[in-house]
Scaffold this motif. Structure first.
Motif, PDB file in Angstrom:
ATOM      1  N   LEU A   6       0.868  -1.176   0.000  1.00 43.06           N
ATOM      2  CA  LEU A   6       0.000   0.000   0.000  1.00 43.06           C
ATOM      3  C   LEU A   6       0.904   1.226   0.000  1.00 43.06           C
ATOM      4  O   LEU A   6       1.784   1.349   0.860  1.00 43.06           O
ATOM      5  N   VAL A   7       0.718   2.111  -0.976  1.00 37.66           N
ATOM      6  CA  VAL A   7       1.547   3.310  -1.102  1.00 37.66           C
ATOM      7  C   VAL A   7       0.675   4.525  -0.804  1.00 37.66           C
ATOM      8  O   VAL A   7      -0.236   4.839  -1.559  1.00 37.66           O
ATOM      9  N   VAL A   8       0.944   5.206   0.311  1.00 32.72           N
ATOM     10  CA  VAL A   8       0.181   6.384   0.719  1.00 32.72           C
ATOM     11  C   VAL A   8       1.042   7.613   0.429  1.00 32.72           C
ATOM     12  O   VAL A   8       2.015   7.877   1.128  1.00 32.72           O
ATOM     13  N   GLU A  12       1.546  13.174  -6.988  1.00 34.76           N
ATOM     14  CA  GLU A  12       1.316  12.252  -8.111  1.00 34.76           C
ATOM     15  C   GLU A  12       2.613  11.700  -8.705  1.00 34.76           C
ATOM     16  O   GLU A  12       2.679  10.520  -9.052  1.00 34.76           O
ATOM     17  N   LEU A  13       3.638  12.547  -8.847  1.00 31.37           N
ATOM     18  CA  LEU A  13       4.899  12.076  -9.433  1.00 31.37           C
ATOM     19  C   LEU A  13       5.569  11.044  -8.538  1.00 31.37           C
ATOM     20  O   LEU A  13       6.047  10.013  -9.013  1.00 31.37           O
ATOM     21  N   ASN A  14       5.611  11.318  -7.239  1.00 26.03           N
ATOM     22  CA  ASN A  14       6.199  10.357  -6.308  1.00 26.03           C
ATOM     23  C   ASN A  14       5.387   9.065  -6.271  1.00 26.03           C
ATOM     24  O   ASN A  14       5.950   7.971  -6.236  1.00 26.03           O
ATOM     25  N   LEU A  15       4.071   9.196  -6.280  1.00 19.36           N
ATOM     26  CA  LEU A  15       3.202   8.020  -6.252  1.00 19.36           C
ATOM     27  C   LEU A  15       3.470   7.140  -7.467  1.00 19.36           C
ATOM     28  O   LEU A  15       3.625   5.924  -7.342  1.00 19.36           O
ATOM     29  N   LYS A  16       3.554   7.754  -8.637  1.00 21.63           N
ATOM     30  CA  LYS A  16       3.829   6.987  -9.859  1.00 21.63           C
ATOM     31  C   LYS A  16       5.214   6.351  -9.798  1.00 21.63           C
ATOM     32  O   LYS A  16       5.382   5.171 -10.136  1.00 21.63           O
ATOM     33  N   LEU A  17       6.207   7.103  -9.357  1.00 16.61           N
ATOM     34  CA  LEU A  17       7.569   6.578  -9.251  1.00 16.61           C
ATOM     35  C   LEU A  17       7.600   5.366  -8.318  1.00 16.61           C
ATOM     36  O   LEU A  17       8.148   4.315  -8.666  1.00 16.61           O
ATOM     37  N   PHE A  18       7.027   5.502  -7.132  1.00 14.13           N
ATOM     38  CA  PHE A  18       7.044   4.400  -6.169  1.00 14.13           C
ATOM     39  C   PHE A  18       6.328   3.174  -6.728  1.00 14.13           C
ATOM     40  O   PHE A  18       6.832   2.051  -6.632  1.00 14.13           O
ATOM     41  N   CYS A  19       5.152   3.376  -7.321  1.00 18.39           N
ATOM     42  CA  CYS A  19       4.379   2.247  -7.858  1.00 18.39           C
ATOM     43  C   CYS A  19       5.118   1.584  -9.021  1.00 18.39           C
ATOM     44  O   CYS A  19       5.161   0.350  -9.108  1.00 18.39           O
ATOM     45  N   ASP A  20       5.707   2.388  -9.911  1.00 15.25           N
ATOM     46  CA  ASP A  20       6.464   1.824 -11.029  1.00 15.25           C
ATOM     47  C   ASP A  20       7.666   1.019 -10.536  1.00 15.25           C
ATOM     48  O   ASP A  20       7.936  -0.082 -11.022  1.00 15.25           O
ATOM     49  N   LEU A  21       8.391   1.560  -9.573  1.00 16.19           N
ATOM     50  CA  LEU A  21       9.547   0.843  -9.012  1.00 16.19           C
ATOM     51  C   LEU A  21       9.118  -0.477  -8.380  1.00 16.19           C
ATOM     52  O   LEU A  21       9.780  -1.505  -8.547  1.00 16.19           O
ATOM     53  N   VAL A  32      -2.716   5.101  -2.766  1.00 15.57           N
ATOM     54  CA  VAL A  32      -3.703   5.859  -1.996  1.00 15.57           C
ATOM     55  C   VAL A  32      -3.197   7.294  -1.948  1.00 15.57           C
ATOM     56  O   VAL A  32      -2.086   7.539  -1.482  1.00 15.57           O
ATOM     57  N   ARG A  33      -4.006   8.226  -2.437  1.00 19.63           N
ATOM     58  CA  ARG A  33      -3.585   9.616  -2.536  1.00 19.63           C
ATOM     59  C   ARG A  33      -3.961  10.450  -1.316  1.00 19.63           C
ATOM     60  O   ARG A  33      -3.432  11.509  -1.103  1.00 19.63           O
ATOM     61  N   ASP A  34      -4.909   9.993  -0.543  1.00 16.39           N
ATOM     62  CA  ASP A  34      -5.406  10.751   0.601  1.00 16.39           C
ATOM     63  C   ASP A  34      -5.234   9.930   1.876  1.00 16.39           C
ATOM     64  O   ASP A  34      -5.735   8.810   1.965  1.00 16.39           O
ATOM     65  N   GLY A  35      -4.539  10.508   2.827  1.00 16.80           N
ATOM     66  CA  GLY A  35      -4.294   9.801   4.077  1.00 16.80           C
ATOM     67  C   GLY A  35      -5.556   9.362   4.792  1.00 16.80           C
ATOM     68  O   GLY A  35      -5.558   8.365   5.516  1.00 16.80           O
ATOM     69  N   LEU A  36      -6.653  10.090   4.577  1.00 19.09           N
ATOM     70  CA  LEU A  36      -7.906   9.727   5.236  1.00 19.09           C
ATOM     71  C   LEU A  36      -8.441   8.379   4.746  1.00 19.09           C
ATOM     72  O   LEU A  36      -9.256   7.755   5.413  1.00 19.09           O
TER      73      LEU A  36
END
Length: 123
Positions: A6-8, A12-21, A32-36
């Motif tokens: 799970l990537v919180v 958007e750029l960091n989220l894509k980088l982490f998911c791609d890696l 997940v883009r929102d901590g809530l």
């Protein structure tokens, strides 16, 4: 079966980088883009690892880490804190909240994957 992560992360750029890696290293990321939404998503996915940004809108990553660790169903899931705050005191705060490991931004790709593999070995 790939390890679920799970990537919180609200950036958007960091989220894509982490998911791609993670995908390149045979993990199955859930963004997940929102901590809530993080706790609900963690319950739905039951990941092998949670990657948690510390600076999130609405709620801090430190509060989320503490809430996840206080939840009986989710407490055993290791958490990798990722943050732009890079002082030893910031790492100490993340670990005190319950993070198993810590990586500062901008991330080193090798350090990031080493930290992930240290907490959730790839299948």
């Amino acid at each position: 079966m790939p390890g679920k992560v799970l990537v919180v992360e609200d950036n958007e750029l960091n989220l894509k980088l982490f998911c791609d890696l993670l995908e390149v290293h045979d993990y199955e990321p859930t963004p997940v883009r929102d901590g809530l939404e993080a706790i609900e998503a963690a319950r739905a996915v039951m990941p092998d690892l949670i990657i948690m940004d510390i600076q999130l809108p609405h709620i801090s990553g430190l509060e989320l880490i503490a809430a996840l660790k206080a939840d009986e169903e989710l407490a055993a899931i290791p958490i990798l804190a990722v943050t732009a705050y890079a002082s030893p005191a910031d790492e100490e705060k993340a670990r005190a909240a319950g993070a198993a490991s810590y990586v500062s931004k901008p991330i080193s790709l090798m350090r990031f994957i080493e930290a992930v593999e240290g907490l959730a070995p790839s299948p």
